[in-house]
Design a protein around this motif. Structure first.
Motif, mmCIF file in Angstrom:
data_model
loop_
_atom_site.group_PDB
_atom_site.id
_atom_site.type_symbol
_atom_site.label_atom_id
_atom_site.label_comp_id
_atom_site.label_asym_id
_atom_site.label_seq_id
_atom_site.Cartn_x
_atom_site.Cartn_y
_atom_site.Cartn_z
ATOM 1 N N VAL A 25 -20.779 20.653 -28.700
ATOM 2 C CA VAL A 25 -20.337 22.021 -28.980
ATOM 3 C C VAL A 25 -20.503 22.857 -27.720
ATOM 4 N N THR A 26 -19.405 23.435 -27.245
ATOM 5 C CA THR A 26 -19.454 24.322 -26.081
ATOM 6 C C THR A 26 -19.875 25.719 -26.522
ATOM 7 N N TYR A 27 -20.197 26.562 -25.559
ATOM 8 C CA TYR A 27 -20.536 27.948 -25.894
ATOM 9 C C TYR A 27 -19.350 28.642 -26.548
ATOM 10 N N ALA A 28 -18.145 28.382 -26.057
ATOM 11 C CA ALA A 28 -16.946 28.988 -26.655
ATOM 12 C C ALA A 28 -16.798 28.547 -28.111
ATOM 13 N N GLU A 29 -17.043 27.283 -28.381
ATOM 14 C CA GLU A 29 -16.960 26.789 -29.755
ATOM 15 C C GLU A 29 -18.074 27.387 -30.616
ATOM 16 N N LEU A 30 -19.246 27.561 -30.021
ATOM 17 C CA LEU A 30 -20.361 28.162 -30.748
ATOM 18 C C LEU A 30 -20.001 29.577 -31.187
ATOM 19 N N VAL A 31 -19.333 30.334 -30.340
ATOM 20 C CA VAL A 31 -18.900 31.688 -30.689
ATOM 21 C C VAL A 31 -18.065 31.643 -31.969
ATOM 22 N N GLY A 32 -17.120 30.712 -32.022
ATOM 23 C CA GLY A 32 -16.268 30.579 -33.200
ATOM 24 C C GLY A 32 -17.037 30.155 -34.430
ATOM 25 N N LYS A 33 -17.945 29.217 -34.265
ATOM 26 C CA LYS A 33 -18.739 28.733 -35.393
ATOM 27 C C LYS A 33 -19.668 29.825 -35.918
ATOM 28 N N LEU A 34 -20.220 30.630 -35.006
ATOM 29 C CA LEU A 34 -21.050 31.751 -35.436
ATOM 30 C C LEU A 34 -20.195 32.785 -36.170
ATOM 31 N N LEU A 64 -28.158 26.963 -35.226
ATOM 32 C CA LEU A 64 -28.345 25.639 -35.814
ATOM 33 C C LEU A 64 -27.538 25.483 -37.096
ATOM 34 N N ASN A 65 -27.522 26.515 -37.917
ATOM 35 C CA ASN A 65 -26.734 26.486 -39.142
ATOM 36 C C ASN A 65 -25.244 26.383 -38.822
ATOM 37 N N ALA A 66 -24.786 27.156 -37.848
ATOM 38 C CA ALA A 66 -23.370 27.178 -37.478
ATOM 39 C C ALA A 66 -22.878 25.818 -36.986
ATOM 40 N N ILE A 67 -23.753 25.064 -36.319
ATOM 41 C CA ILE A 67 -23.326 23.760 -35.792
ATOM 42 C C ILE A 67 -23.660 22.614 -36.742
ATOM 43 N N GLY A 68 -24.203 22.954 -37.906
ATOM 44 C CA GLY A 68 -24.468 21.933 -38.917
ATOM 45 C C GLY A 68 -25.750 21.153 -38.713
ATOM 46 N N CYS A 69 -26.700 21.745 -38.010
ATOM 47 C CA CYS A 69 -27.993 21.090 -37.775
ATOM 48 C C CYS A 69 -28.961 21.514 -38.867
ATOM 49 N N SER A 70 -29.460 20.553 -39.622
ATOM 50 C CA SER A 70 -30.375 20.882 -40.711
ATOM 51 C C SER A 70 -31.826 20.522 -40.412
#
Length: 76
Positions: A25-34, A64-70
């Motif tokens: 997950v890139t920072y740009a992708e993290l922005v979208g997931k957040l 962590l929630n946004a990227i699916g890390c539990s």
């Protein structure tokens, strides 16, 4: 800043960066997931927060929630 505090910041920064890398997950992708979970922030702001290692526990859990890390492995 006491060295101990810097070490903790580096550790939590490393945990988050490792999870992002593990999931490709890139920072740009993290922005979208957040944004998908209602957290609005810019890529430069997120990049700076993570780079400094100075962010709240809430931000960490949101990421962590946004990227699916539990779960996280805290010991080496």
């Amino acid at each position: 800043m006491p060295v101990q505090e810097k070490e903790w910041e580096d550790r939590v920064k490393g945990l988050l960066k490792a999870e992002l890398k593990r999931r490709n997950v890139t920072y740009a992708e993290l922005v979208g997931k957040l944004a998908d979970i209602g957290v609005m922030d810019s890529e430069p702001n997120i990049r700076n927060k993570i780079s400094r290692g100075k962010f709240t526990a809430v931000f960490l859990v949101q990421c962590l929630n946004a990227i699916g890390c539990s779960s996280l492995q805290l010991q080496d």
